[in-house]
Design an enzyme around this catalytic site. Structure first.
Site, PDB file in Angstrom:
ATOM      1  CG  ASP A 196      -2.050  -1.001   1.118  1.00 14.42           C
ATOM      2  OD1 ASP A 196      -2.257  -1.557   0.013  1.00 14.42           O
ATOM      3  OD2 ASP A 196      -2.723  -1.240   2.133  1.00 14.42           O
ATOM      4  CD  GLU A 240      -0.292  -4.745 -10.089  1.00 10.42           C
ATOM      5  OE1 GLU A 240       0.183  -5.700 -10.731  1.00 10.42           O
ATOM      6  OE2 GLU A 240      -1.325  -4.827  -9.397  1.00 10.42           O
TER       7      GLU A 240
END
Length: 219
Positions: free
Chosen positions: A106, A132
Site C-alpha cells: 500500500d 497496481e
C-alpha cells in the site's frame, strides 16, 4: 459559520456606515437560513468527491477516469486537439506484497501515486485504474510532446527508494504504455478503444522486460 463544531467558512459584510441593531438581526436571520443548505451542499460535494476518489492513493478512481476520458475525447474531437493516455503498471508488485506484506504494498502505491501527481501539469489527470495500475490523461498533448514527460515519469518512479525497518530498501520500477489521438497517430473515436490501445502497449512493455515505455503506434 459553524455547525456542531464544524467550520463551514466565513462571510464578511462591509459598508461605510455602521450596521444598526435591526440590520444585524436581519443578517443573523439570513445566516440562519443559509447555514443548513450550505452544510448539506458541502456534505453532498464531499460525498460526490469520495465516490470518485481512490481512498488509498487519493487519485481519481475508475469511475472518475471513465467520466474524464469521455469528456476529454469529446473536447479533443470538437476542437481538433491532441490527447494522450498513459497506462502505468508497477513492476513485480506481487513480489512486494508477498515478501513484505500488503501494508508495504500500500505504501508503494502511495509513493508512486505521489510521484505521478507531482510530475504532471495542472491540466493532467491521474487515476488508479485497478490494483497496481494507474491511468493518466494528458489533454492537448501529442505523442511527440508526451515523450519527455513519460521518460521523466519512468525515471522518477525508478528513483523511489522506500526504506523498511532495518537496512532493507525497496526499489520500484514501472512499465508504461501510451496511446495518442493526434494528426500523426490513429484517431480513437471511442474512449474505451484508447484505453485498450494504451493497455496493449503496456502489456508489450512488460513482455519486453519491464521498466520500459512502449507506444501503441509502434506495435
Amino acid at each position: 459559520l459553524s455547525h456542531d463544531g464544524q467550520y463551514l467558512g466565513d462571510l464578511t459584510f462591509r459598508r461605510a456606515l455602521r450596521f444598526d441593531e435591526g440590520e444585524l438581526a436581519q443578517l443573523e436571520t439570513l445566516l440562519s437560513c443559509l447555514l443548513f443548505p450550505l452544510r448539506n451542499a458541502l456534505l453532498y460535494r464531499e460525498a460526490v468527491l469520495s465516490a470518485l476518489r481512490d481512498p488509498l492513493t487519493q487519485t481519481g478512481n475508475r469511475i472518475a477516469m471513465n467520466q474524464a476520458l469521455q469528456r476529454e475525447v469529446d473536447i479533443a474531437k470538437r476542437s481538433s486537439q491532441p490527447l494522450s493516455v498513459l497506462m502505468v503498471d508497477i513492476d513485480h508488485f506481487k513480489r512486494i506484497n508477498d515478501n513484505y506484506g500488503h501494508s508495504v504494498g500500500d505504501e508503494a502505491l502511495r509513493e508512486v501515486a505521489g510521484v505521478l501527481k507531482a510530475s504532471l501539469r495542472n491540466i493532467d489527470m491521474v487515476f488508479r485504474y485497478g490494483g497496481e495500475e494507474f491511468a493518466l490523461i494528458l489533454p492537448g498533448t501529442t505523442l511527440a510532446a508526451s515523450r519527455n514527460l513519460i521518460a521523466r515519469l519512468k525515471d522518477a518512479i525508478a528513483a523511489i527508494a522506500y526504506k523498511l525497518d532495518g537496512d532493507s530498501t525497496i526499489h520500484i520500477t514501472a512499465s508504461i504504455g501510451v496511446a495518442s489521438n493526434d494528426e500523426n497517430t490513429t484517431h480513437f473515436p471511442d474512449p474505451l478503444d484508447m484505453i485498450k490501445a494504451a493497455d496493449s502497449a503496456l502489456y508489450a512493455a512488460k513482455h519486453a522486460g519491464r521498466n520500459q515505455i512502449i507506444e501503441w503506434n509502434s506495435l
